[in-house]
Motif scaffolding. Structure first.
Motif, short mmCIF file in Angstrom:
data_model
loop_
_atom_site.label_atom_id
_atom_site.label_comp_id
_atom_site.label_asym_id
_atom_site.label_seq_id
_atom_site.Cartn_x
_atom_site.Cartn_y
_atom_site.Cartn_z
N ARG A 78 31.05 -0.77 -27.83
CA ARG A 78 30.84 -1.57 -26.61
C ARG A 78 32.05 -2.44 -26.32
O ARG A 78 32.44 -2.60 -25.16
N ARG A 79 32.66 -3.00 -27.36
CA ARG A 79 33.84 -3.84 -27.17
C ARG A 79 35.01 -3.03 -26.61
O ARG A 79 35.69 -3.46 -25.67
N LYS B 112 34.76 -0.25 -24.90
CA LYS B 112 34.40 0.13 -23.53
C LYS B 112 34.70 -1.01 -22.56
O LYS B 112 35.24 -0.78 -21.47
N LYS B 113 34.40 -2.24 -22.97
CA LYS B 113 34.68 -3.40 -22.13
C LYS B 113 36.18 -3.58 -21.94
O LYS B 113 36.65 -3.87 -20.83
N GLU B 114 36.98 -3.39 -23.00
CA GLU B 114 38.43 -3.51 -22.89
C GLU B 114 39.00 -2.45 -21.96
O GLU B 114 39.88 -2.73 -21.15
N VAL B 115 38.49 -1.22 -22.05
CA VAL B 115 38.96 -0.14 -21.18
C VAL B 115 38.63 -0.47 -19.72
O VAL B 115 39.46 -0.28 -18.83
N ARG B 116 37.45 -0.98 -19.49
CA ARG B 116 37.05 -1.36 -18.13
C ARG B 116 37.96 -2.47 -17.60
O ARG B 116 38.41 -2.43 -16.45
N ASN B 117 38.30 -3.45 -18.45
CA ASN B 117 39.19 -4.53 -18.04
C ASN B 117 40.59 -4.02 -17.73
O ASN B 117 41.25 -4.49 -16.82
N ILE B 118 41.06 -3.04 -18.51
CA ILE B 118 42.38 -2.47 -18.27
C ILE B 118 42.38 -1.75 -16.92
O ILE B 118 43.32 -1.88 -16.14
N LYS B 119 41.33 -1.01 -16.65
CA LYS B 119 41.25 -0.30 -15.37
C LYS B 119 41.18 -1.26 -14.20
O LYS B 119 41.65 -0.96 -13.11
N GLU B 120 40.57 -2.42 -14.41
CA GLU B 120 40.46 -3.43 -13.35
C GLU B 120 41.65 -4.38 -13.36
O GLU B 120 41.68 -5.35 -12.61
N HIS B 121 42.62 -4.13 -14.22
CA HIS B 121 43.83 -4.95 -14.35
C HIS B 121 43.52 -6.39 -14.73
O HIS B 121 44.16 -7.32 -14.27
N VAL B 122 42.53 -6.56 -15.55
CA VAL B 122 42.20 -7.88 -16.08
C VAL B 122 42.92 -8.04 -17.40
O VAL B 122 43.08 -7.09 -18.16
N ALA B 123 43.40 -9.24 -17.67
CA ALA B 123 44.12 -9.48 -18.92
C ALA B 123 43.20 -9.19 -20.10
O ALA B 123 42.07 -9.65 -20.15
#
Length: 124
Positions: A56-57, A59-70
């Motif tokens: 889950r962690r 998956k959350k990091e991948v989603r943040n990378i795709k959304e260009h979140v630090a």
């Protein structure tokens, strides 16, 4: 399909995960589907041998990378061993004079490496 790890050495941890996935897939092929395909995270967890919370962690990091979140990555652990050296008054004075003389004679700012070299030369 292009591989992102072509011509790279795989770490031991990576090899263990690949072995877990191979074993899981072979078991799935012989025994049939044991985990329903709609439970993706549970299936990935069973295949890789990584905990569900870690999946889950990631998956959350991948989603943040795709959304260009630090994304925050864990800092590497420091392995420096700090030792304290007790200096008496004479040694403190010697160290102080060495630093001042280095600055005057070499016309540079002294670094720890240079000071250590000078102190070693003085001791010998």
């Amino acid at each position: 399909m292009n591989s992102k790890v072509r011509n790279k050495v795989l770490s031991q941890q990576c090899r263990e995960i690949i072995a877990s996935v191979l074993e899981f897939m072979q078991k799935e092929a012989t025994d049939g589907v044991t985990i329903p395909i709609d439970k993706v995270q549970e299936c990935v967890s069973a295949a890789t041998g990584v905990s569900l919370s870690s999946i889950r962690r990631v998956k959350k990091e991948v989603r943040n990378i795709k959304e260009h979140v630090a994304v925050s990555f864990p800092k590497p652990k420091r392995t420096n061993i700090k030792t304290k050296v007790a200096l008496d008054g004479f040694d403190q004075g010697l160290l102080r004079r060495t630093i001042i003389n280095y600055h005057i004679t070499e016309k540079r700012i002294p670094t720890l490496r240079c000071i250590h070299r000078k102190m070693r030369d003085v001791a010998n």
